[in-house]
Design an enzyme around this catalytic site. Structure first.
Site, PDB file in Angstrom:
ATOM      1  N   ASN A 296     -12.633  -0.486  -4.841  1.00  0.00           N
ATOM      2  CA  ASN A 296     -12.434  -0.805  -6.256  1.00  0.00           C
ATOM      3  C   ASN A 296     -13.673  -1.520  -6.806  1.00  0.00           C
ATOM      4  O   ASN A 296     -13.980  -2.633  -6.399  1.00  0.00           O
ATOM      5  CB  ASN A 296     -11.197  -1.694  -6.406  1.00  0.00           C
ATOM      6  CG  ASN A 296     -10.996  -2.203  -7.820  1.00  0.00           C
ATOM      7  OD1 ASN A 296     -11.600  -1.716  -8.773  1.00  0.00           O
ATOM      8  ND2 ASN A 296     -10.146  -3.204  -7.957  1.00  0.00           N
TER       9      ASN A 296
ATOM     10  N   TYR B  37       0.843  -1.190   0.000  1.00  0.00           N
ATOM     11  CA  TYR B  37       0.000   0.000   0.000  1.00  0.00           C
ATOM     12  C   TYR B  37       0.887   1.252   0.000  1.00  0.00           C
ATOM     13  O   TYR B  37       0.588   2.234  -0.677  1.00  0.00           O
ATOM     14  CB  TYR B  37      -0.935  -0.013   1.210  1.00  0.00           C
ATOM     15  CG  TYR B  37      -1.931  -1.140   1.155  1.00  0.00           C
ATOM     16  CD1 TYR B  37      -3.091  -1.031   0.401  1.00  0.00           C
ATOM     17  CD2 TYR B  37      -1.707  -2.329   1.836  1.00  0.00           C
ATOM     18  CE1 TYR B  37      -4.011  -2.080   0.323  1.00  0.00           C
ATOM     19  CE2 TYR B  37      -2.615  -3.380   1.766  1.00  0.00           C
ATOM     20  CZ  TYR B  37      -3.756  -3.250   1.008  1.00  0.00           C
ATOM     21  OH  TYR B  37      -4.653  -4.280   0.930  1.00  0.00           O
TER      22      TYR B  37
ATOM     23  N   CYS C 180      -6.516  -5.006  -7.625  1.00  0.00           N
ATOM     24  CA  CYS C 180      -6.237  -4.661  -6.232  1.00  0.00           C
ATOM     25  C   CYS C 180      -5.745  -5.878  -5.447  1.00  0.00           C
ATOM     26  O   CYS C 180      -5.149  -5.720  -4.379  1.00  0.00           O
ATOM     27  CB  CYS C 180      -7.449  -4.025  -5.568  1.00  0.00           C
ATOM     28  SG  CYS C 180      -8.940  -5.011  -5.591  1.00  0.00           S
ATOM     29  N   HIS C 181      -5.938  -7.071  -5.999  1.00  0.00           N
ATOM     30  CA  HIS C 181      -5.411  -8.273  -5.329  1.00  0.00           C
ATOM     31  C   HIS C 181      -3.889  -8.282  -5.318  1.00  0.00           C
ATOM     32  O   HIS C 181      -3.288  -9.023  -4.551  1.00  0.00           O
ATOM     33  CB  HIS C 181      -5.967  -9.552  -5.986  1.00  0.00           C
ATOM     34  CG  HIS C 181      -5.585  -9.731  -7.417  1.00  0.00           C
ATOM     35  ND1 HIS C 181      -6.283  -9.133  -8.456  1.00  0.00           N
ATOM     36  CD2 HIS C 181      -4.568 -10.420  -7.998  1.00  0.00           C
ATOM     37  CE1 HIS C 181      -5.717  -9.458  -9.600  1.00  0.00           C
ATOM     38  NE2 HIS C 181      -4.671 -10.243  -9.350  1.00  0.00           N
TER      39      HIS C 181
ATOM     40  N   GLU D 222      -1.098 -16.208 -10.634  1.00  0.00           N
ATOM     41  CA  GLU D 222      -0.200 -15.357 -11.416  1.00  0.00           C
ATOM     42  C   GLU D 222       1.261 -15.751 -11.234  1.00  0.00           C
ATOM     43  O   GLU D 222       2.074 -15.539 -12.129  1.00  0.00           O
ATOM     44  CB  GLU D 222      -0.396 -13.888 -11.028  1.00  0.00           C
ATOM     45  CG  GLU D 222      -1.745 -13.350 -11.469  1.00  0.00           C
ATOM     46  CD  GLU D 222      -1.900 -11.859 -11.199  1.00  0.00           C
ATOM     47  OE1 GLU D 222      -0.893 -11.174 -10.905  1.00  0.00           O
ATOM     48  OE2 GLU D 222      -3.039 -11.361 -11.320  1.00  0.00           O
TER      49      GLU D 222
END
Length: 153
Positions: free
Chosen positions: A116, A93, A124-125, A151
């Site tokens: 979001n 953040y 945002c993950h 990912e």
């Protein structure tokens, strides 16, 4: 007018909405259908669902969709910064706050992530705590972990 349609995916139910020109929302779980203007699978919603499905199958690393998330100027800055985080990487953040030129606004960045409206597509993950911890996520921390793992592999 807002169109919305629901899809069952490998990660559960996803709700996708558009305004006729752009995607305005992607959310998780059951929603009250009566609260939406029109349950309608538009070509744009169908394309968003196709791209999300490709992402979940590791066939896509980025999205090519018109988007129009509603939020404050600050939220818009944060959401734009989130879209620059590369696939498979994370940022804290604090790093996102620094990226938008407001290094002390890391808590506000967290709130913007919380608000979001376009999950997965606005990633945002990919935002985690400074200590590497997975913090809150609209779909739950378990889903956040699952998307990050998807990912990384």
């Amino acid at each position: 007018m807002k169109n919305i349609f629901f899809y069952e995916t490998d990660i559960g139910r996803i709700n996708i909405a558009d305004n006729g020109d752009a995607i305005v929302a992607v959310s998780f779980g059951d929603m009250n259908i009566a609260s939406h203007d029109d349950l309608n699978e538009t070509p744009l919603i169908e394309e968003a669902a196709r791209q999300i499905d490709q992402y979940l199958k590791k066939e896509r690393c980025s999205f090519e969709l018109p988007m129009s998330p509603k939020g404050t100027i600050f939220q818009q800055k944060v959401w734009a910064a989130l879209q620059t985080i590369p696939y498979g990487e994370t940022r804290s953040y604090k790093q996102v706050a620094e990226a938008i030129g407001q290094p002390k606004a890391f808590r506000a960045v967290g709130m913007a992530c919380n608000k979001n409206p376009i999950a997965i597509i606005i990633p945002c993950h990919r935002v985690i705590g400074s200590n590497g911890s997975l913090t809150g996520y609209a779909g739950g921390v378990e889903l956040k972990s699952r998307l990050l793992q998807l990912e990384r592999n």
